[in-house]
Design a protein around this motif. Sequence first.
Motif, PDB file in Angstrom:
ATOM      1  N   ASP A   1      12.219 133.455 -43.917  1.00  0.00           N
ATOM      2  CA  ASP A   1      13.020 132.250 -44.109  1.00  0.00           C
ATOM      3  C   ASP A   1      13.941 131.991 -42.927  1.00  0.00           C
ATOM      4  OD1 ASP A   1      12.004 131.537 -46.618  1.00  0.00           O
ATOM      5  OD2 ASP A   1      13.345 132.943 -47.645  1.00  0.00           O
ATOM      6  N   GLY A   2      13.942 132.897 -41.938  1.00  0.00           N
ATOM      7  CA  GLY A   2      14.794 132.706 -40.771  1.00  0.00           C
ATOM      8  C   GLY A   2      14.167 131.893 -39.662  1.00  0.00           C
ATOM      9  N   ALA A   3      12.903 131.506 -39.798  1.00  0.00           N
ATOM     10  CA  ALA A   3      12.196 130.820 -38.712  1.00  0.00           C
ATOM     11  C   ALA A   3      12.722 129.399 -38.517  1.00  0.00           C
ATOM     12  CB  ALA A   3      10.702 130.787 -38.994  1.00  0.00           C
ATOM     13  N   VAL A   4      12.921 129.029 -37.256  1.00  0.00           N
ATOM     14  CA  VAL A   4      13.346 127.677 -36.875  1.00  0.00           C
ATOM     15  C   VAL A   4      12.609 127.290 -35.595  1.00  0.00           C
ATOM     16  CG1 VAL A   4      15.651 127.896 -37.917  1.00  0.00           C
ATOM     17  CG2 VAL A   4      15.295 128.541 -35.518  1.00  0.00           C
ATOM     18  N   PRO A   5      12.617 125.991 -35.236  1.00  0.00           N
ATOM     19  CA  PRO A   5      12.014 125.590 -33.963  1.00  0.00           C
ATOM     20  C   PRO A   5      12.741 126.224 -32.790  1.00  0.00           C
ATOM     21  CG  PRO A   5      12.402 123.682 -35.378  1.00  0.00           C
ATOM     22  CD  PRO A   5      13.110 124.835 -36.015  1.00  0.00           C
ATOM     23  N   LEU A   6      12.033 126.386 -31.690  1.00  0.00           N
ATOM     24  CA  LEU A   6      12.656 126.867 -30.469  1.00  0.00           C
ATOM     25  C   LEU A   6      13.703 125.859 -29.992  1.00  0.00           C
ATOM     26  CD1 LEU A   6       9.530 128.164 -28.508  1.00  0.00           C
ATOM     27  CD2 LEU A   6      11.084 129.463 -29.975  1.00  0.00           C
ATOM     28  N   HIS A   7      14.693 126.349 -29.272  1.00  0.00           N
ATOM     29  CA  HIS A   7      15.755 125.479 -28.761  1.00  0.00           C
ATOM     30  C   HIS A   7      15.165 124.358 -27.893  1.00  0.00           C
ATOM     31  CE1 HIS A   7      19.648 124.227 -27.347  1.00  0.00           C
ATOM     32  NE2 HIS A   7      19.370 124.553 -26.087  1.00  0.00           N
ATOM     33  N   ARG A   8      15.506 123.135 -28.259  1.00  0.00           N
ATOM     34  CA  ARG A   8      15.069 121.933 -27.534  1.00  0.00           C
ATOM     35  C   ARG A   8      13.544 121.790 -27.482  1.00  0.00           C
ATOM     36  NH1 ARG A   8      19.329 121.201 -22.433  1.00  0.00           N
ATOM     37  NH2 ARG A   8      21.166 120.823 -23.747  1.00  0.00           N
ATOM     38  N   ASP A   9      12.868 122.338 -28.453  1.00  0.00           N
ATOM     39  CA  ASP A   9      11.421 122.143 -28.537  1.00  0.00           C
ATOM     40  C   ASP A   9      11.150 120.662 -28.803  1.00  0.00           C
ATOM     41  OD1 ASP A   9       8.720 122.062 -29.189  1.00  0.00           O
ATOM     42  OD2 ASP A   9       8.789 123.868 -30.439  1.00  0.00           O
ATOM     43  N   PRO A  10      10.378 119.995 -27.958  1.00  0.00           N
ATOM     44  CA  PRO A  10      10.104 118.573 -28.189  1.00  0.00           C
ATOM     45  C   PRO A  10       9.352 118.312 -29.492  1.00  0.00           C
ATOM     46  CG  PRO A  10       8.733 119.436 -26.414  1.00  0.00           C
ATOM     47  CD  PRO A  10       9.754 120.486 -26.715  1.00  0.00           C
ATOM     48  N   ALA A  11       8.736 119.347 -30.034  1.00  0.00           N
ATOM     49  CA  ALA A  11       8.006 119.188 -31.296  1.00  0.00           C
ATOM     50  C   ALA A  11       8.820 119.686 -32.485  1.00  0.00           C
ATOM     51  CB  ALA A  11       6.683 119.939 -31.220  1.00  0.00           C
ATOM     52  N   SER A  12      10.156 119.706 -32.372  1.00  0.00           N
ATOM     53  CA  SER A  12      11.007 120.283 -33.414  1.00  0.00           C
ATOM     54  C   SER A  12      10.780 119.648 -34.778  1.00  0.00           C
ATOM     55  CB  SER A  12      12.480 120.163 -33.022  1.00  0.00           C
ATOM     56  OG  SER A  12      12.791 121.046 -31.974  1.00  0.00           O
ATOM     57  N   GLU A  13      10.635 118.329 -34.818  1.00  0.00           N
ATOM     58  CA  GLU A  13      10.432 117.669 -36.105  1.00  0.00           C
ATOM     59  C   GLU A  13       9.134 118.127 -36.762  1.00  0.00           C
ATOM     60  OE1 GLU A  13      10.777 113.461 -35.990  1.00  0.00           O
ATOM     61  OE2 GLU A  13      12.813 113.467 -35.157  1.00  0.00           O
ATOM     62  N   HIS A  14       8.097 118.239 -35.950  1.00  0.00           N
ATOM     63  CA  HIS A  14       6.814 118.721 -36.479  1.00  0.00           C
ATOM     64  C   HIS A  14       6.946 120.160 -36.967  1.00  0.00           C
ATOM     65  CE1 HIS A  14       2.510 119.488 -36.805  1.00  0.00           C
ATOM     66  NE2 HIS A  14       2.664 120.541 -36.005  1.00  0.00           N
ATOM     67  N   VAL A  15       7.636 121.005 -36.194  1.00  0.00           N
ATOM     68  CA  VAL A  15       7.801 122.408 -36.587  1.00  0.00           C
ATOM     69  C   VAL A  15       8.569 122.505 -37.901  1.00  0.00           C
ATOM     70  CG1 VAL A  15       8.847 124.615 -35.955  1.00  0.00           C
ATOM     71  CG2 VAL A  15       7.630 123.276 -34.227  1.00  0.00           C
ATOM     72  N   ASP A  16       9.665 121.764 -38.015  1.00  0.00           N
ATOM     73  CA  ASP A  16      10.437 121.778 -39.257  1.00  0.00           C
ATOM     74  C   ASP A  16       9.586 121.331 -40.447  1.00  0.00           C
ATOM     75  OD1 ASP A  16      12.971 122.778 -38.631  1.00  0.00           O
ATOM     76  OD2 ASP A  16      13.637 120.852 -37.814  1.00  0.00           O
ATOM     77  N   ARG A  17       8.785 120.315 -40.220  1.00  0.00           N
ATOM     78  CA  ARG A  17       7.936 119.803 -41.306  1.00  0.00           C
ATOM     79  C   ARG A  17       6.916 120.851 -41.733  1.00  0.00           C
ATOM     80  NH1 ARG A  17       7.361 115.378 -39.168  1.00  0.00           N
ATOM     81  NH2 ARG A  17       5.428 115.707 -37.994  1.00  0.00           N
ATOM     82  N   GLN A  18       6.315 121.540 -40.765  1.00  0.00           N
ATOM     83  CA  GLN A  18       5.310 122.550 -41.099  1.00  0.00           C
ATOM     84  C   GLN A  18       5.944 123.783 -41.740  1.00  0.00           C
ATOM     85  OE1 GLN A  18       2.147 121.666 -41.040  1.00  0.00           O
ATOM     86  NE2 GLN A  18       2.966 119.734 -40.244  1.00  0.00           N
ATOM     87  N   LEU A  19       7.143 124.142 -41.314  1.00  0.00           N
ATOM     88  CA  LEU A  19       7.841 125.251 -41.960  1.00  0.00           C
ATOM     89  C   LEU A  19       8.103 124.933 -43.428  1.00  0.00           C
ATOM     90  CD1 LEU A  19      10.412 126.257 -39.185  1.00  0.00           C
ATOM     91  CD2 LEU A  19       8.474 127.621 -39.986  1.00  0.00           C
ATOM     92  N   GLY A  20       8.468 123.683 -43.706  1.00  0.00           N
ATOM     93  CA  GLY A  20       8.656 123.272 -45.091  1.00  0.00           C
ATOM     94  C   GLY A  20       7.356 123.289 -45.870  1.00  0.00           C
ATOM     95  N   ARG A  21       6.277 122.861 -45.247  1.00  0.00           N
ATOM     96  CA  ARG A  21       4.979 122.851 -45.915  1.00  0.00           C
ATOM     97  C   ARG A  21       4.494 124.284 -46.171  1.00  0.00           C
ATOM     98  NH1 ARG A  21       0.662 120.816 -43.364  1.00  0.00           N
ATOM     99  NH2 ARG A  21      -0.285 120.256 -45.346  1.00  0.00           N
ATOM    100  N   LEU A  22       4.783 125.199 -45.234  1.00  0.00           N
ATOM    101  CA  LEU A  22       4.418 126.601 -45.444  1.00  0.00           C
ATOM    102  C   LEU A  22       5.177 127.167 -46.631  1.00  0.00           C
ATOM    103  CD1 LEU A  22       3.160 129.318 -44.662  1.00  0.00           C
ATOM    104  CD2 LEU A  22       5.050 129.630 -43.033  1.00  0.00           C
ATOM    105  N   ARG A  23       6.456 126.890 -46.703  1.00  0.00           N
ATOM    106  CA  ARG A  23       7.253 127.375 -47.831  1.00  0.00           C
ATOM    107  C   ARG A  23       6.702 126.847 -49.157  1.00  0.00           C
ATOM    108  NH1 ARG A  23      11.606 125.924 -45.929  1.00  0.00           N
ATOM    109  NH2 ARG A  23      11.757 123.855 -46.881  1.00  0.00           N
ATOM    110  N   GLU A  24       6.362 125.568 -49.188  1.00  0.00           N
ATOM    111  CA  GLU A  24       5.816 124.985 -50.422  1.00  0.00           C
ATOM    112  C   GLU A  24       4.468 125.601 -50.781  1.00  0.00           C
ATOM    113  OE1 GLU A  24       5.644 120.825 -49.721  1.00  0.00           O
ATOM    114  OE2 GLU A  24       7.835 120.553 -49.670  1.00  0.00           O
ATOM    115  N   ALA A  25       3.629 125.833 -49.772  1.00  0.00           N
ATOM    116  CA  ALA A  25       2.304 126.404 -50.033  1.00  0.00           C
ATOM    117  C   ALA A  25       2.413 127.830 -50.567  1.00  0.00           C
ATOM    118  CB  ALA A  25       1.459 126.381 -48.761  1.00  0.00           C
ATOM    119  N   VAL A  26       3.316 128.622 -49.974  1.00  0.00           N
ATOM    120  CA  VAL A  26       3.491 129.999 -50.425  1.00  0.00           C
ATOM    121  C   VAL A  26       4.069 130.031 -51.831  1.00  0.00           C
ATOM    122  CG1 VAL A  26       4.759 132.141 -50.010  1.00  0.00           C
ATOM    123  CG2 VAL A  26       3.670 130.956 -48.103  1.00  0.00           C
ATOM    124  N   HIS A  27       5.102 129.228 -52.065  1.00  0.00           N
ATOM    125  CA  HIS A  27       5.687 129.190 -53.405  1.00  0.00           C
ATOM    126  C   HIS A  27       4.671 128.682 -54.430  1.00  0.00           C
ATOM    127  CE1 HIS A  27      10.128 128.945 -51.829  1.00  0.00           C
ATOM    128  NE2 HIS A  27       9.489 130.034 -51.435  1.00  0.00           N
TER     129      HIS A  27
END
Length: 264
Positions: free
Chosen positions: A190-216
């Motif tokens: 649950d500690g994972a976040v996008p890299l600092h100033r990653d231009p794909a941060s929004e995509h990374v955040d969205r996929q992290l949320g989707r991973l959490r939902e899929a696992v749960h």
Amino acid sequence: MHAPAQSSPAQENPARGPGITPARVPGDRVREAPGLLSRDGAVILTGHGNTSDALVVAAALVIGDRLRELYPHRVRTSHNGGLVHLHADSFDSTVDIGGVPHRRRHPDEDHVLVQCARPAPEGGASFVLDAYAFVDGLATSDPVLYDFLTGTDVDLYGAWAGLRGLPATPRVARHVEYTRTGRRIARRTDGAVPLHRDPASEHVDRQLGRLREAVHGAEASLPRFRLAEGDILVLDNYRCRHGREAHRGERTVRILTLRSSDAR
């Protein structure tokens, strides 16, 4: 006695589904445990004393001469505890004791042992997911999430950057990687976040949320099992994620994480 730490890709058999019901191995048959751990990713040792020493002995019996590093015992007591979602034990913590750095946790703990010191009077059943089978299933059911897990770098502990003892340097990795010896790592933190100033941060955040939902979302279909007093659940921490149901009353477990010679 010293079976390989994991099965080869051909032996993983993802078609069986991601749920694991660990085999129970009594003390007089402990030599079977390494093979079962290699095959299934999890095994339960029964008939051991309800002591913290039993965890160290169990680690030596199951991992054998591949045992490299043990980390300090952790005791967790919960009172009327809520659901603990699927997770893999992983953290990065170093403390200073008398001027000497001591590592308390390691990002590449590749095995975890959980001993039930006091079972809950009601509830508290455990469940385990085979993350290899889970990830392999995403290749066809959700290729976008699969590509994210296997191809995108994240900061594994960035959400916890303010904790003392956690290094300031970001821990950059992918959720699914391989060690130099060929072991596959399937992380979940649950500690994972996008890299600092990653231009794909929004995509990374969205996929992290989707991973959490899929696992749960996978949790409800997983088989449940209970640990009796003294039982020790041994997990391949690169392969398995584990959790437990809510419970009433008091429940206590002892936890020991380690690295074997097969770890990164």
